[in-house]
Design an enzyme around this catalytic site. Structure first.
Site, short mmCIF file in Angstrom:
data_model
loop_
_atom_site.label_atom_id
_atom_site.label_comp_id
_atom_site.label_asym_id
_atom_site.label_seq_id
_atom_site.Cartn_x
_atom_site.Cartn_y
_atom_site.Cartn_z
N ASP A 83 -18.67 29.12 -26.98
CA ASP A 83 -19.42 30.21 -27.71
C ASP A 83 -20.41 30.19 -26.17
OD1 ASP A 83 -19.76 32.13 -30.14
OD2 ASP A 83 -20.86 32.22 -28.29
N ASP A 136 -17.25 36.41 -26.00
CA ASP A 136 -17.67 35.10 -25.57
C ASP A 136 -17.13 33.82 -25.60
OD1 ASP A 136 -19.14 35.99 -27.63
OD2 ASP A 136 -20.84 34.59 -26.87
N GLU A 137 -16.43 33.84 -27.04
CA GLU A 137 -16.33 32.68 -27.49
C GLU A 137 -14.61 32.57 -27.81
OE1 GLU A 137 -17.04 33.92 -31.99
OE2 GLU A 137 -16.36 32.58 -33.07
P1 TTP Z 1 -23.11 35.71 -30.46
O1 TTP Z 1 -22.20 34.64 -29.56
O2 TTP Z 1 -22.57 35.73 -31.59
O3 TTP Z 1 -24.39 35.92 -29.46
P2 TTP Z 1 -24.75 34.94 -28.56
O4 TTP Z 1 -23.81 34.79 -27.68
O5 TTP Z 1 -25.47 36.86 -27.99
O6 TTP Z 1 -25.88 34.04 -28.83
P3 TTP Z 1 -25.11 32.70 -29.42
O7 TTP Z 1 -26.56 31.99 -28.42
O8 TTP Z 1 -26.17 32.65 -30.84
O9 TTP Z 1 -24.33 32.75 -29.13
O10 TTP Z 1 -22.45 37.25 -29.27
C1 TTP Z 1 -21.93 37.69 -28.03
C2 TTP Z 1 -22.00 39.14 -27.18
O11 TTP Z 1 -21.67 39.57 -28.11
C3 TTP Z 1 -24.07 39.01 -27.58
O12 TTP Z 1 -24.44 38.55 -26.33
C4 TTP Z 1 -23.37 40.64 -28.07
C5 TTP Z 1 -22.33 41.25 -28.54
N1 TTP Z 1 -22.67 41.49 -29.78
C6 TTP Z 1 -23.34 42.57 -30.14
O13 TTP Z 1 -23.36 43.83 -28.75
N2 TTP Z 1 -24.27 42.59 -30.96
C7 TTP Z 1 -24.03 41.78 -32.74
O14 TTP Z 1 -24.40 42.38 -33.78
C8 TTP Z 1 -23.10 40.26 -31.48
C9 TTP Z 1 -23.51 38.91 -33.57
C10 TTP Z 1 -23.03 40.57 -31.03
MG MG Z 2 -22.32 33.29 -28.58
#
Ligand code: TTP
Ligand code: MG
Length: 406
Positions: free
Chosen positions: A10, A108-109
């Site tokens: 992720d 991103d995952e």
């Molecule tokens: P995530 O992987 O949940 O968050 P992140 O990568 O920003 O942070 P982390 O280090 O905790 O993983 O989500 C990936 C992307 O998806 C995030 O950068 C933006 C988008 N997203 C939204 O647009 N709305 C949301 O509510 C979430 C959770 C994510």
């Molecule tokens: Mg992320």
């Protein structure tokens, strides 16, 4: 039995990290990506924010006005979906260099099954070090990776290792690793289930592991068995690659059980739209629609309908989902959860569409245009009239479900 090796990867603060990479002046600063804050009067929500902004309490899905109040000196940026999609494509290309056994979860995952490929790099840990290094070298972004013999533990491990982390959970340490964690960390334990478990005095995964299967079944029905297994570290789920995807679904759990058919209808409209969009993203059309409803006492029912022709149109899905709901609904019923699923895909989607009538083609163009606008301006740029009223549901529904081929 051969122990599997799953990696869950992720990216860290993904949208914000891409922005910081492309503008070094933003590095080390609080960056919030999302709706325009309009000096604190803005509507809409935070998509994500840099770890520097998280220190001020800002997080994804928070109203942008709240983020502005918590951290007015942050750099606020609009969502540039095209840029993040490009970065995502580049990262997935790197992952496919390591193994074809990949289950993409979001931009991103992903889950990787590296059981058969880690030997090339010596150990699972070394493989993941190499993945992180290659992502850093080529994309200049940091990723967090969790390694474990079961998927759910790999996901928890990547989460706990953030940011820029790497954490391996070996089979012999699995129960010890899970035991002290809050039950909310378990896949399948949402706020409702957490609350119900807490009332029973069950707070940690260890507490859950010690609860008898009989008690859990009495409280949660079928779900009780699943909870019991997860707490013991038992999770037979395999990865599901793109080509094995059998269904696309979204679910929503109500904050408080609802008896309002109008509220359910609004949620169904949003879920249908999400399912429809996801189908189009994968160039899929489904033939069978399944409505899932969970009543107040965890009793779950599904009702399915098979269309004459495959579809991925939100209106078609929504109308039928609502019709199924109306057939199901009886006065006095209270709903805990609703879900919409589409399945029975056709591989020959492109071929079939060549012969579709003019109306369908026109409809497809409209949907494609809406997708482009959403990609550019974010998920809330255009929504159905009905959906608009309920902004709060847009960021709450569950993830896409993938199923393994039979
Ligand atoms: P995530 O992987 O949940 O968050 P992140 O990568 O920003 O942070 P982390 O280090 O905790 O993983 O989500 C990936 C992307 O998806 C995030 O950068 C933006 C988008 N997203 C939204 O647009 N709305 C949301 O509510 C979430 C959770 C994510
Ligand atoms: Mg992320």
């Amino acid at each position: 039995m051969l122990l599997k090796v799953f990696a869950h990867i992720d990216m860290d603060a993904f949208f914000a990290a891409v922005e910081q990479r492309d503008n070094p002046r933003l590095c080390g600063k609080p960056v919030v990506v999302g709706a325009d804050p309009q000096n604190g009067r803005g509507r809409g929500v935070v998509s994500t924010c840099s770890y520097e902004a998280r220190k001020f309490g800002v997080h994804s899905a928070m109203p942008i006005s709240t983020a502005y109040r918590l951290c007015p000196h942050a750099v606020f940026l609009p969502v540039d979906m095209k840029k993040y999609s490009q970065a995502s494509d580049e990262i997935f290309k790197i992952l496919y260099d390591f193994t074809p056994d990949i289950e993409p979860i979001s931009v991103d995952e992903a889950f990787l099954d590296i059981t058969g490929s880690y030997h090339f790099y010596g150990t699972p840990l070394n493989t993941c070090r190499e993945i992180k290094k290659r992502i850093m070298d080529r994309s200049h972004l940091t990723a967090s990776i969790g390694l474990a013999p079961v998927k759910m533990a790999a996901k928890i491990a990547s989460d706990l290792s953030k940011p820029d982390g790497l954490l391996e959970v070996k089979g012999e340490n699995l129960k010890e690793f899970l035991g002290p964690l809050d039950i909310a960390k378990l896949w399948g334990v949402g706020p409702k289930t957490k609350k119900a478990l807490n009332i029973l005095g069950i707070k940690t995964i260890d507490d859950l592991a010690r609860t008898s299967l009989k008690d859990l079944r009495r409280q949660f029905g079928e779900h009780g068995q699943h909870l019991h297994d997860l707490a013991q570290g038992i999770d037979p789920r395999e990865i599901v690659t793109d080509s094995e995807m059998k269904s696309v679904s979204h679910e929503h759990t109500f904050d408080t059980d609802t008896g309002s058919p109008d509220e359910v209808r609004e949620v169904l409209a949003i879920l249908s739209e999400k399912v429809s969009r996801r189908l189009r993203r994968y160039s899929l059309k489904g033939k069978t629609l399944t409505l899932k409803v969970r009543l107040k006492g965890f009793e779950t029912s599904t009702k399915a309908f098979t269309f004459g022709e495959r579809t991925n149109f939100s209106d078609t899905i929504y109308k039928k989902a609502h019709e199924l709901f109306r057939e199901f609904h009886k006065p006095g019923m209270k709903f805990r959860l609703v879900g919409v699923r589409m399945s029975h895909f056709d591989d020959a989607y492109v071929r079939e569409s060549l012969f579709e009538d003019e109306m369908t083609k026109k409809n497809e163009k409209v949907h494609a245009a809406v997708d482009r606008i959403k990609d550019k301006f974010g998920e809330t740029a255009i929504v159905r009239g009905l959906s608009l009223r309920n902004e709060k549901y847009r960021h709450q529904s569950g993830g896409v479900e993938y199923q393994r081929s039979a």
